[in-house]
Each structure stands twice: as structure tokens, then as C-alpha cells.
Design a protein around this motif. Structure first.
Motif, PDB file in Angstrom:
ATOM      1  N   LEU A  82      -5.074 -16.515  30.052  1.00 31.44           N
ATOM      2  CA  LEU A  82      -5.482 -17.759  29.412  1.00 31.44           C
ATOM      3  C   LEU A  82      -4.626 -17.999  28.183  1.00 31.44           C
ATOM      4  O   LEU A  82      -4.174 -17.060  27.526  1.00 31.44           O
ATOM      5  CB  LEU A  82      -6.955 -17.687  29.007  1.00 31.44           C
ATOM      6  N   GLN A  83      -4.411 -19.258  27.873  1.00 31.69           N
ATOM      7  CA  GLN A  83      -3.609 -19.584  26.698  1.00 31.69           C
ATOM      8  C   GLN A  83      -4.379 -19.261  25.428  1.00 31.69           C
ATOM      9  O   GLN A  83      -5.582 -19.511  25.331  1.00 31.69           O
ATOM     10  CB  GLN A  83      -3.198 -21.056  26.716  1.00 31.69           C
ATOM     11  N   SER A  84      -3.668 -18.709  24.454  1.00 41.51           N
ATOM     12  CA  SER A  84      -4.283 -18.305  23.186  1.00 41.51           C
ATOM     13  C   SER A  84      -4.093 -19.386  22.129  1.00 41.51           C
ATOM     14  O   SER A  84      -3.099 -20.114  22.132  1.00 41.51           O
ATOM     15  CB  SER A  84      -3.657 -17.002  22.676  1.00 41.51           C
ATOM     16  N   LYS A  85      -5.064 -19.466  21.233  1.00 37.80           N
ATOM     17  CA  LYS A  85      -4.912 -20.279  20.028  1.00 37.80           C
ATOM     18  C   LYS A  85      -4.267 -19.414  18.947  1.00 37.80           C
ATOM     19  O   LYS A  85      -4.302 -18.182  19.006  1.00 37.80           O
ATOM     20  CB  LYS A  85      -6.277 -20.782  19.546  1.00 37.80           C
ATOM     21  N   TRP A  86      -3.725 -20.046  17.945  1.00 31.07           N
ATOM     22  CA  TRP A  86      -2.992 -19.282  16.929  1.00 31.07           C
ATOM     23  C   TRP A  86      -3.893 -18.329  16.171  1.00 31.07           C
ATOM     24  O   TRP A  86      -3.459 -17.282  15.689  1.00 31.07           O
ATOM     25  CB  TRP A  86      -2.292 -20.228  15.957  1.00 31.07           C
ATOM     26  N   TRP A  87      -5.191 -18.668  16.086  1.00 27.64           N
ATOM     27  CA  TRP A  87      -6.093 -17.816  15.310  1.00 27.64           C
ATOM     28  C   TRP A  87      -6.672 -16.650  16.131  1.00 27.64           C
ATOM     29  O   TRP A  87      -7.275 -15.751  15.571  1.00 27.64           O
ATOM     30  CB  TRP A  87      -7.247 -18.642  14.741  1.00 27.64           C
ATOM     31  N   ASP A  88      -6.450 -16.669  17.451  1.00 29.69           N
ATOM     32  CA  ASP A  88      -7.036 -15.611  18.280  1.00 29.69           C
ATOM     33  C   ASP A  88      -6.561 -14.226  17.877  1.00 29.69           C
ATOM     34  O   ASP A  88      -7.327 -13.256  17.892  1.00 29.69           O
ATOM     35  CB  ASP A  88      -6.710 -15.849  19.760  1.00 29.69           C
ATOM     36  N   ARG A  89      -5.275 -14.102  17.534  1.00 28.87           N
ATOM     37  CA  ARG A  89      -4.744 -12.770  17.212  1.00 28.87           C
ATOM     38  C   ARG A  89      -5.336 -12.208  15.928  1.00 28.87           C
ATOM     39  O   ARG A  89      -5.284 -11.001  15.693  1.00 28.87           O
ATOM     40  CB  ARG A  89      -3.223 -12.814  17.112  1.00 28.87           C
ATOM     41  N   PHE A  90      -5.916 -13.071  15.074  1.00 29.35           N
ATOM     42  CA  PHE A  90      -6.546 -12.599  13.842  1.00 29.35           C
ATOM     43  C   PHE A  90      -8.003 -12.207  14.087  1.00 29.35           C
ATOM     44  O   PHE A  90      -8.431 -11.112  13.706  1.00 29.35           O
ATOM     45  CB  PHE A  90      -6.459 -13.672  12.761  1.00 29.35           C
ATOM     46  N   ILE A  91      -8.769 -13.073  14.743  1.00 28.83           N
ATOM     47  CA  ILE A  91     -10.193 -12.783  14.907  1.00 28.83           C
ATOM     48  C   ILE A  91     -10.440 -11.696  15.943  1.00 28.83           C
ATOM     49  O   ILE A  91     -11.494 -11.053  15.925  1.00 28.83           O
ATOM     50  CB  ILE A  91     -10.991 -14.060  15.268  1.00 28.83           C
ATOM     51  N   ASP A  92      -9.466 -11.465  16.839  1.00 29.93           N
ATOM     52  CA  ASP A  92      -9.651 -10.419  17.844  1.00 29.93           C
ATOM     53  C   ASP A  92      -9.520  -9.019  17.265  1.00 29.93           C
ATOM     54  O   ASP A  92      -9.769  -8.032  17.953  1.00 29.93           O
ATOM     55  CB  ASP A  92      -8.633 -10.588  18.980  1.00 29.93           C
ATOM     56  N   ARG A  93      -9.132  -8.916  15.994  1.00 35.12           N
ATOM     57  CA  ARG A  93      -9.025  -7.602  15.357  1.00 35.12           C
ATOM     58  C   ARG A  93     -10.398  -7.031  15.007  1.00 35.12           C
ATOM     59  O   ARG A  93     -10.520  -5.854  14.677  1.00 35.12           O
ATOM     60  CB  ARG A  93      -8.172  -7.690  14.083  1.00 35.12           C
ATOM     61  N   ALA A  94     -11.431  -7.865  15.040  1.00 37.69           N
ATOM     62  CA  ALA A  94     -12.787  -7.427  14.690  1.00 37.69           C
ATOM     63  C   ALA A  94     -13.716  -7.654  15.871  1.00 37.69           C
ATOM     64  O   ALA A  94     -13.528  -8.574  16.661  1.00 37.69           O
ATOM     65  CB  ALA A  94     -13.298  -8.177  13.476  1.00 37.69           C
ATOM     66  N   THR A  95     -14.724  -6.807  15.996  1.00 40.77           N
ATOM     67  CA  THR A  95     -15.730  -6.975  17.041  1.00 40.77           C
ATOM     68  C   THR A  95     -16.772  -7.997  16.571  1.00 40.77           C
ATOM     69  O   THR A  95     -16.910  -8.257  15.361  1.00 40.77           O
ATOM     70  CB  THR A  95     -16.430  -5.647  17.352  1.00 40.77           C
ATOM     71  N   PRO A  96     -17.555  -8.570  17.501  1.00 43.66           N
ATOM     72  CA  PRO A  96     -18.634  -9.466  17.091  1.00 43.66           C
ATOM     73  C   PRO A  96     -19.612  -8.818  16.117  1.00 43.66           C
ATOM     74  O   PRO A  96     -20.086  -9.467  15.182  1.00 43.66           O
ATOM     75  CB  PRO A  96     -19.308  -9.834  18.416  1.00 43.66           C
ATOM     76  N   ASN A  97     -19.932  -7.537  16.329  1.00 42.55           N
ATOM     77  CA  ASN A  97     -20.854  -6.836  15.420  1.00 42.55           C
ATOM     78  C   ASN A  97     -20.280  -6.760  14.009  1.00 42.55           C
ATOM     79  O   ASN A  97     -21.004  -6.946  13.020  1.00 42.55           O
ATOM     80  CB  ASN A  97     -21.146  -5.434  15.943  1.00 42.55           C
ATOM     81  N   GLY A 132     -19.138 -17.765   5.143  1.00 41.76           N
ATOM     82  CA  GLY A 132     -18.841 -18.914   5.996  1.00 41.76           C
ATOM     83  C   GLY A 132     -17.647 -18.663   6.908  1.00 41.76           C
ATOM     84  O   GLY A 132     -17.680 -19.003   8.098  1.00 41.76           O
ATOM     85  N   VAL A 133     -16.612 -18.045   6.374  1.00 39.51           N
ATOM     86  CA  VAL A 133     -15.425 -17.735   7.181  1.00 39.51           C
ATOM     87  C   VAL A 133     -15.772 -16.730   8.278  1.00 39.51           C
ATOM     88  O   VAL A 133     -15.348 -16.876   9.432  1.00 39.51           O
ATOM     89  CB  VAL A 133     -14.295 -17.197   6.282  1.00 39.51           C
ATOM     90  N   SER A 134     -16.572 -15.710   7.933  1.00 42.69           N
ATOM     91  CA  SER A 134     -16.958 -14.700   8.927  1.00 42.69           C
ATOM     92  C   SER A 134     -17.806 -15.318  10.031  1.00 42.69           C
ATOM     93  O   SER A 134     -17.626 -15.005  11.216  1.00 42.69           O
ATOM     94  CB  SER A 134     -17.724 -13.562   8.247  1.00 42.69           C
ATOM     95  N   ALA A 135     -18.729 -16.198   9.646  1.00 43.01           N
ATOM     96  CA  ALA A 135     -19.577 -16.849  10.648  1.00 43.01           C
ATOM     97  C   ALA A 135     -18.747 -17.756  11.553  1.00 43.01           C
ATOM     98  O   ALA A 135     -18.965 -17.806  12.766  1.00 43.01           O
ATOM     99  CB  ALA A 135     -20.673 -17.649   9.953  1.00 43.01           C
ATOM    100  N   THR A 136     -17.790 -18.463  10.961  1.00 45.47           N
ATOM    101  CA  THR A 136     -16.915 -19.326  11.755  1.00 45.47           C
ATOM    102  C   THR A 136     -16.060 -18.505  12.713  1.00 45.47           C
ATOM    103  O   THR A 136     -15.878 -18.867  13.883  1.00 45.47           O
ATOM    104  CB  THR A 136     -16.006 -20.158  10.832  1.00 45.47           C
ATOM    105  N   ALA A 137     -15.538 -17.366  12.224  1.00 44.77           N
ATOM    106  CA  ALA A 137     -14.739 -16.487  13.070  1.00 44.77           C
ATOM    107  C   ALA A 137     -15.579 -15.920  14.212  1.00 44.77           C
ATOM    108  O   ALA A 137     -15.105 -15.802  15.349  1.00 44.77           O
ATOM    109  CB  ALA A 137     -14.142 -15.356  12.232  1.00 44.77           C
ATOM    110  N   LEU A 138     -16.840 -15.580  13.916  1.00 44.86           N
ATOM    111  CA  LEU A 138     -17.740 -15.069  14.948  1.00 44.86           C
ATOM    112  C   LEU A 138     -17.964 -16.122  16.027  1.00 44.86           C
ATOM    113  O   LEU A 138     -17.899 -15.822  17.226  1.00 44.86           O
ATOM    114  CB  LEU A 138     -19.073 -14.652  14.327  1.00 44.86           C
ATOM    115  N   TYR A 139     -18.208 -17.364  15.607  1.00 49.48           N
ATOM    116  CA  TYR A 139     -18.420 -18.447  16.565  1.00 49.48           C
ATOM    117  C   TYR A 139     -17.170 -18.658  17.424  1.00 49.48           C
ATOM    118  O   TYR A 139     -17.261 -18.794  18.656  1.00 49.48           O
ATOM    119  CB  TYR A 139     -18.773 -19.746  15.835  1.00 49.48           C
ATOM    120  N   ALA A 140     -16.002 -18.653  16.763  1.00 50.91           N
ATOM    121  CA  ALA A 140     -14.752 -18.844  17.500  1.00 50.91           C
ATOM    122  C   ALA A 140     -14.507 -17.704  18.475  1.00 50.91           C
ATOM    123  O   ALA A 140     -14.029 -17.918  19.597  1.00 50.91           O
ATOM    124  CB  ALA A 140     -13.582 -18.960  16.519  1.00 50.91           C
TER     125      ALA A 140
END
Length: 250
Positions: free
Chosen positions: A113-128, A170-178
Motif C-alpha cells: 500500500l502507498q505510504s503517507k509521509w508521516w507513516d514512517r514517523f508514527i510507525d516507530r511507536a505501538t498503539p499502546n 494532542g499530537v500523541s492522540a492524533t498520531a494514535l488516530y492516524a
């Protein structure tokens, strides 16, 4: 609680505990046996034993990594990719799982699947991890704000700390949603079947949208009977049989 109920409740709790303990012991034994089978190059047997531990409820990155390796050596490249992805979902920083994932994807010519530019940043952390960061930062911000409001002398630094903590929340919650709704979210699935064709409708004779090699990524959008409607690589959408793919998140 009535006196006659107490022994019954205690017995039920004890039975549940013993059952869970027995299941965990059996899973541990399966993993140990699977390791031996893998070392002996009996890869199909190792796959079966590792999978038994997963089916018993064991969930950790090491188990999925080992299952991925055994599946790859057994020639089940699609399932190897699925289990490397599961290992990375639990431990994004697992370097061996990521390296082997890329090797398996290259071998299978799997589509991604095509990635968004922010995927490589938020994928460094787990949802927990993102959930905990959002919750802790939120309450720090609230306590700092309350302290600033109630203080006899309102220090600007305390207000600044509160604002900063709430921004982090707010940033963490937004990253979790994304992360939960994005490319690697809870709807990510891996094609495990061979020569799977995504189709324009829920019929085997419907027109083909895209040929999906084993190990290709899809995002489940909805299900209808024995069919999955999915977002596909190359920004396409189509239907595939339900038994041809599995979600990464269990």
C-alpha cells in the motif's frame, strides 16, 4: 454473597486459573519443540507448533518472528510476510523482522500500500505507547493548569508547561488516530493465498482489478459474506475472497 455461593465461585476461579496455566505451559512446550524442529530443518513441523502457540493465545514479537522464519523456509512466503508484520506491530524496532520482511517481499514481488509521509514517523511507536503518552501528557497538563489557576502567584513557566503537555497529548492522540486508521492500522491485512485476483464484484467470474501476489498488503474496508472489499496497492479497490487474506492485528 450467600455462603453456599462462595465455594462455587472460588472453584470456578481456580478452574479458570488452572486452565490458563495449563494452556500457557502447553504453548511454552510447543515453542520449545518448534525451536528444535526448526534447528533440525523440519520447517513445516516448526510452523505447525509455532502456530499452535499463537492459537493458544501467546502474543509476542519473538514468536511471530520465529513463525515468519519457519514459514519462509517452508515456502509459505505470504504467511512469512504476515508474521513478520505481526512481529513489527508488537515491536516496531525489531531490526531482524524488518530486514527479513523486506527480503520476503522482494522474493514474492509483493505489492505494498502507498505510504503517507508521516507513516514512517508514527510507525516507530505501538498503539499502546501512543495511548500512554497521550494520557500521561494530558493529565500532566491538567494538573499544571490547575496548579497555575489555584496558585497565589501565577508563574508563567507553569502555564507554559501546561500548554506544552497538552500539545504533546494532542499530537500523541492524533498520531494514535492516524496509526489506527492509516496504512498500518487495525484494518491492514496480508494476502496469504496464491494467485489472488481482486475483482470488481463478489463473483469469481467478475472482472479482475489487480493480481495480488502472496504477501501483498490490503486494507479491509468492509466484508460481505465470503468476500472482503479492500483498498489495494496502486490506489485501487476491489473484492477478494475472505480466506485469501488475514489481518495483521489479532
Amino acid at each position: 454473597m450467600k455462603s453456599w455461593l462462595r465455594p462455587l465461585v472460588s472453584a470456578l476461579f481456580l478452574a479458570a486459573f488452572v486452565s490458563a496455566t495449563d494452556a500457557q505451559a502447553e504453548a511454552t512446550a510447543d515453542i520449545a519443540k518448534a525451536n528444535q524442529e526448526y534447528q533440525a530443518e523440519h520447517f513445516a513441523e516448526a510452523v505447525s507448533l509455532y502456530q499452535s502457540a499463537v492459537d493458544a493465545g501467546t502474543r509476542n514479537a519473538a514468536l511471530f518472528y520465529n513463525l515468519g522464519n519457519a514459514s519462509f523456509r517452508a515456502g509459505e512466503t505470504g504467511r512469512a510476510i504476515l508474521n513478520y508484520q505481526r512481529a513489527l506491530a508488537l515491536k516496531p524496532g525489531h531490526p531482524e523482522a524488518r530486514a527479513n520482511l523486506h527480503l520476503a517481499q522482494d522474493k514474492a514481488k509483493a505489492l505494498e500500500l502507498q505510504s503517507k509521509w508521516w507513516d514512517r514517523f508514527i510507525d516507530r511507536a505501538t498503539p499502546n505507547q501512543l495511548s500512554v503518552a497521550a494520557m500521561v501528557a494530558f493529565w500532566i497538563g491538567i494538573f499544571c493548569l490547575a496548579g497555575w489557576v489555584l496558585a497565589a502567584r501565577r508563574a508563567p513557566l507553569r502555564l507554559l508547561g501546561s500548554v506544552f503537555a497538552l500539545v504533546v497529548a494532542g499530537v500523541s492522540a492524533t498520531a494514535l488516530y492516524a496509526r489506527e486508521t492509516g496504512r498500518d492500522g487495525r484494518d491492514l491485512a496480508i494476502v496469504t493465498g496464491d494467485k489472488v485476483n481482486a475483482r470488481v464484484a463478489t463473483a469469481d467470474n467478475a472482472g479482475s482489478v489487480l493480481a495480488l501476489p502472496a504477501g501483498s498488503e490490503i486494507k479491509v474496508l468492509s466484508t460481505r459474506g465470503d468476500w472482503i472489499y479492500a483498498a489495494l496497492p496502486k490506489d485501487l479497490r476491489g473484492w477478494i475472497p475472505t480466506n485469501s487474506a488475514e489481518r495483521v492485528r489479532l
